[in-house]
Design a protein around this motif. Structure first.
Motif, short mmCIF file in Angstrom:
data_model
loop_
_atom_site.label_atom_id
_atom_site.label_comp_id
_atom_site.label_asym_id
_atom_site.label_seq_id
_atom_site.Cartn_x
_atom_site.Cartn_y
_atom_site.Cartn_z
N UNK A 53 -11.12 -6.19 -15.98
CA UNK A 53 -10.59 -5.31 -14.94
C UNK A 53 -10.97 -5.78 -13.55
N UNK A 54 -12.24 -6.12 -13.33
CA UNK A 54 -12.70 -6.49 -11.99
C UNK A 54 -11.99 -7.75 -11.50
N UNK A 55 -11.86 -8.74 -12.36
CA UNK A 55 -11.20 -9.99 -11.94
C UNK A 55 -9.73 -9.78 -11.62
N UNK A 56 -9.06 -8.92 -12.38
CA UNK A 56 -7.65 -8.65 -12.10
C UNK A 56 -7.50 -7.94 -10.76
N UNK A 80 -12.21 -3.29 -2.38
CA UNK A 80 -11.11 -3.60 -3.30
C UNK A 80 -10.95 -2.54 -4.39
N UNK A 81 -12.01 -1.78 -4.68
CA UNK A 81 -11.95 -0.78 -5.74
C UNK A 81 -11.42 0.57 -5.32
N UNK A 82 -11.12 0.73 -4.02
CA UNK A 82 -10.58 2.00 -3.53
C UNK A 82 -9.08 2.08 -3.76
N UNK A 83 -8.55 3.29 -3.62
CA UNK A 83 -7.10 3.54 -3.73
C UNK A 83 -6.54 3.04 -5.06
N UNK A 84 -7.27 3.28 -6.15
CA UNK A 84 -6.80 2.96 -7.50
C UNK A 84 -6.82 4.26 -8.30
N UNK A 85 -5.69 4.96 -8.40
CA UNK A 85 -5.66 6.29 -9.01
C UNK A 85 -6.05 6.25 -10.50
N UNK A 86 -6.81 7.26 -10.91
CA UNK A 86 -7.24 7.38 -12.30
C UNK A 86 -7.29 8.84 -12.70
N UNK A 87 -7.43 9.07 -13.99
CA UNK A 87 -7.51 10.43 -14.53
C UNK A 87 -8.95 10.92 -14.53
N UNK A 88 -9.12 12.16 -14.10
CA UNK A 88 -10.44 12.79 -14.10
C UNK A 88 -10.27 14.22 -14.60
N UNK A 89 -11.20 14.67 -15.43
CA UNK A 89 -11.07 15.97 -16.09
C UNK A 89 -12.02 16.98 -15.46
N UNK A 90 -11.67 17.36 -14.22
CA UNK A 90 -12.43 18.35 -13.46
C UNK A 90 -11.46 19.28 -12.74
N UNK A 91 -11.84 20.54 -12.55
CA UNK A 91 -10.99 21.44 -11.76
C UNK A 91 -11.12 21.12 -10.27
#
Length: 370
Positions: free
Chosen positions: A219-222, A256-267
């Motif tokens: 993931x990091x290299x990509x 480089x790791x910012x602005x990468x949307x992901x799923x999070x299970x919190x209200x």
């Protein structure tokens, strides 16, 4: 329900405590940071149970086993914990590992409350022995697909490794997006170096790339290759499985790791219990707790409630799943039978699509909720 073989008296492995087996990835190639957060949540809840008098005056104890993301190691741990006489199993983060543990728990007649794994088919056949807190993959990833469409992405590439979990995610996305005008392009990271992934993205005119790969590598290299390829300045990177949730992501990737949307299970907002637990977890972890830490806490809280009400008999624990009603950190927890899901399921905890703010990478932005 399978008829379990004979076993030591559940919960009596040391003659005094009620014991729960905890399956957690604590060494590589497991996702160690996720395992650390999961265990912190479990331990915090167990400590609070014991401070309040334990289970009928007996202390609650975790018997922890490291799965290291290895399904065979997890299955062996389930066998060992069953022989030791634990009342139930808790935990596990990796879906493929949890599937192996759930299959073995079902065979042995050992209740298993899965904390974090999302694979829909956690067991091959419906089982009474297994319940789950995390939302099923099909539920969360469809919400993610809605986010992609709402953001205008219809040509979506996935950089994927071979795995039941990644294959299931790709299938969910394709089946949901295709009728809505979306296209999913598969890129095999076994055959493509990160720079070659970039070339494929350009050739396919993809507007989004989803990382269905392990962390930290590849993931990091990509991410680094895509971020530094001027041809891909406008492409959106995404990680539905949640790789950017943990602080290690920012340590390795920085901006480089910012602005990468992901799923999070919190209200959107935690209630009083969630806020109190968040503070305690932050102190324990010395960093912001991830949603995985809350899953760990809720798992132990549910099992403690069941043990108080029904004792440590394994069959009675499994029979109690449909009667659970526990205040969790992220809402009221109840289990039900959900179509297409083979285990007792909490349907559902809150699901968010979030990313790290480029201006302040330690801050999360909620982009979409479902």
């Amino acid at each position: 329900m399978n008829t379990p073989p004979s076993a030591p008296a559940p919960g009596r492995t040391d003659g005094s405590s009620v014991q729960i087996g905890a399956l957690v990835p604590l060494t590589r190639p497991g996702w160690v940071e996720a395992g650390r957060h999961l265990l912190a949540g479990l331990e915090l809840a167990v400590g609070e149970v014991n401070d309040a008098g334990g289970i009928g005056g007996r202390p609650l104890k975790l018997v922890v086993r490291d799965t290291a993301a290895d399904p065979h190691r997890a299955a062996a741990a389930v066998d060992e914990l069953a022989r030791l006489g634990v009342a139930a199993l808790a935990g596990e983060y990796h879906s493929v590992v949890a599937r192996a543990a759930a299959a073995r728990a079902d065979t042995l007649g050992l209740p298993f409350l899965c904390s974090s794994a999302v694979l829909d088919g956690l067991t091959e056949q419906p089982t009474e022995w297994v319940a789950r807190l995390a939302p099923a993959q099909s539920h969360g990833w469809r919400i993610y697909a809605d986010f992609l469409l709402g953001a205008g992405h219809t040509r979506i590439a996935v950089a994927a490794e071979p795995s039941v979990y990644w294959a299931a995610g790709t299938r969910i996305l394709r089946e949901y997006l295709a009728p809505r005008g979306g296209t999913v392009i598969e890129l095999d990271t076994r055959a493509l170096a990160p720079t070659a992934v970039c070339d494929e993205l350009v050739g396919h005119r993809a507007t989004a790339l989803l990382l269905l790969v392990g962390h930290p590598e590849p993931a990091v290299s990509i991410v680094k290759s895509v971020r530094h390829d001027q041809r891909l300045a406008e492409i959106m990177l995404g990680a539905p499985a949640g790789q950017p949730e943990f602080a290690e992501w920012t340590r390795l990737l920085g901006e480089d790791g910012a602005a990468i949307p992901f799923l999070r299970y919190l209200p959107e907002r935690l209630g009083p219990l969630g806020a109190r637990v968040e503070t305690a977890l932050r102190e324990r972890l010395a960093e912001a707790p991830s949603f995985v830490a809350f899953e760990g806490y809720d798992t132990a809280a549910v099992l403690a409630d069941v043990l108080r009400a029904h004792g440590s008999d394994r069959a009675r624990i499994a029979e109690s799943w449909p009667r659970v009603e526990v205040e969790g950190t992220r809402g009221q927890i109840r289990f039900s039978r959900t179509p297409g899901i083979s285990v007792w399921q909490w349907a559902w905890t809150s699901v968010q699509v979030v990313d790290r703010d480029p201006a302040e990478p330690d801050r999360f932005r909620v982009l979409h909720a479902g």
